[in-house]
Design a protein around this motif. Structure first.
Motif, short mmCIF file in Angstrom:
data_model
loop_
_atom_site.label_atom_id
_atom_site.label_comp_id
_atom_site.label_asym_id
_atom_site.label_seq_id
_atom_site.Cartn_x
_atom_site.Cartn_y
_atom_site.Cartn_z
N ASP A 195 0.87 -1.16 0.14
CA ASP A 195 -0.10 0.08 0.09
C ASP A 195 0.85 1.22 -0.10
O ASP A 195 2.02 1.32 0.65
CB ASP A 195 -0.89 -0.01 1.33
CG ASP A 195 -2.16 -0.77 1.19
OD1 ASP A 195 -2.37 -1.24 -0.07
OD2 ASP A 195 -3.10 -0.87 1.97
N SER A 196 0.40 2.26 -0.61
CA SER A 196 0.98 3.51 -0.51
C SER A 196 0.23 4.75 -0.16
O SER A 196 -1.05 4.77 -0.44
CB SER A 196 1.63 3.69 -1.88
OG SER A 196 0.47 4.13 -2.88
N ILE A 197 0.70 5.50 0.48
CA ILE A 197 0.08 6.72 0.97
C ILE A 197 0.98 8.06 0.33
O ILE A 197 2.08 8.31 0.44
CB ILE A 197 -0.11 7.16 2.49
CG1 ILE A 197 -0.87 6.15 2.89
CG2 ILE A 197 -0.57 8.44 2.90
CD1 ILE A 197 -0.78 6.15 4.60
N PRO A 198 0.38 8.99 -0.70
CA PRO A 198 1.09 10.15 -1.28
C PRO A 198 1.77 11.16 0.01
O PRO A 198 0.90 11.29 0.97
CB PRO A 198 0.08 10.79 -2.04
CG PRO A 198 -0.96 9.83 -2.16
CD PRO A 198 -0.99 8.99 -0.85
N VAL A 199 2.87 11.61 -0.06
CA VAL A 199 3.39 12.29 0.79
C VAL A 199 3.47 13.66 0.63
O VAL A 199 3.27 14.59 1.06
CB VAL A 199 4.67 11.60 1.46
CG1 VAL A 199 5.61 12.44 2.41
CG2 VAL A 199 4.46 10.25 2.25
N PHE A 200 4.36 13.80 -0.59
CA PHE A 200 4.63 15.17 -0.99
C PHE A 200 4.96 15.14 -2.48
O PHE A 200 5.50 14.15 -3.22
CB PHE A 200 5.68 15.90 -0.32
CG PHE A 200 7.05 15.52 -0.20
CD1 PHE A 200 8.11 15.95 -1.30
CD2 PHE A 200 7.38 14.48 0.41
CE1 PHE A 200 9.35 15.46 -1.40
CE2 PHE A 200 8.60 13.82 0.37
CZ PHE A 200 9.64 14.69 -0.71
#
Length: 295
Positions: A158-163
């Protein structure tokens, strides 16, 4: 299961030391006892794990897969015990964390202060090996969360957008390209190009900028540590296309210059990666959300 944990520990020790004598010393037993343990393991499995070459032991083709597994499971079990002790003694959760592709930690002290204030029950343990093999480290469990550039769509992750970031050409401040507002791929034709990866990474400069142009740098040299690439560029050896954020300290100190790649620029997103199996309130997901908030 035919082997006990002591047999797996033995495989790892023999592989690392190369001899029964040294492996026995590492394990804290006699050489005779270890010899009997090896014979017992081979008898249980029905085949040879090692072949003798003088005093050295060489793994057999059949034993190689067993040894690779031992090298994975023993550290995983050791980490599990260590994490349990940390949590039992201090009521904290240890999260093993790494940065993919770039060895950049200029931001880490400030973030650790933020985490300490907002999540005192989470302790971060930096895993340097995540720089080179982030997805493999995640899948094998040697790291729990990774800050990674680019878009990585991998089953089980899974991935979470950071910047949002951008790729820039990094040169010596007095390089002829340093005065250009942006570069084209043809500008690299006469350059010695430094890269940290032996293979082209999806979504990065080769796929999006260099290959479509039909041109290539004069010479490509692989330097696997990005800090070393910056040092070489600052000393006048070659150029590279890197994350602006990752090299911003060197840019700020004017050790290198950064030039936009193409008139439109090359955007680069960073994400926090974790295993898909992580519960919604796991420490790894909490860390990932804190990263997104902080950046």
């Amino acid at each position: 299961m035919r082997l006990d944990i002591r047999h797996w520990e033995m495989l790892k020790a023999i592989n690392e030391t190369g001899t029964l004598r040294q492996a026995a010393y590492v394990l804290g037993i006699t050489q005779s006892a270890l010899s009997h343990r090896l014979a017992e393991a081979e008898r249980r499995l029905g085949g040879l794990l090692f072949e003798r070459e003088g005093r050295k032991l060489r793994q057999t083709s059949a034993g190689r897969a067993m040894i690779q597994t031992a090298n994975q499971i023993i550290p995983t079990l050791q980490r599990a015990e260590f994490d349990f002790q940390q949590m039992a003694d201090n009521d904290i959760t240890v999260v093993r964390f790494g940065v993919a592709a770039y060895s950049c930690y200029h931001w880490l002290p400030s973030f650790l202060k933020e985490m300490s204030a907002k999540e005192p029950g989470i302790q971060l343990e930096l895993v340097a090996s995540a720089t080179q093999n982030p997805l493999q480290n995640l899948q094998e469990g040697s790291v729990d969360a990774v800050l990674a550039p680019g878009h990585l769509a991998i089953p089980g992750i899974d991935s979470i957008p950071v910047f949002q970031d951008e790729l820039v050409l990094v040169t010596h401040p007095e390089h002829t390209l340093a005065t250009k507002p942006f570069i084209e791929a043809t500008d690299l034709e006469s350059e010695e190009y430094l890269t940290y990866s032996k293979s082209a990474q999806p979504g990065f400069e080769y796929e999006r900028f260099i290959r479509p142009s039909g041109t290539a740098p004069h010479l490509v040299t692989v330097v696997e540590v990005t800090d070393a690439i910056i040092e070489l560029i600052a000393a006048g050896f070659g150029v590279s296309i890197l994350s602006r954020w990752a090299v911003q300290s060197a840019i700020k100190n004017r050790r290198v210059s950064a030039i936009r790649v193409s008139k439109e620029s090359l955007d680069l997103g960073w994400s926090a990666l974790m295993r898909e199996s992580e519960p919604s309130q796991s420490a790894s997901r909490v860390l990932s959300r804190r990263l997104a908030e902080w950046f």
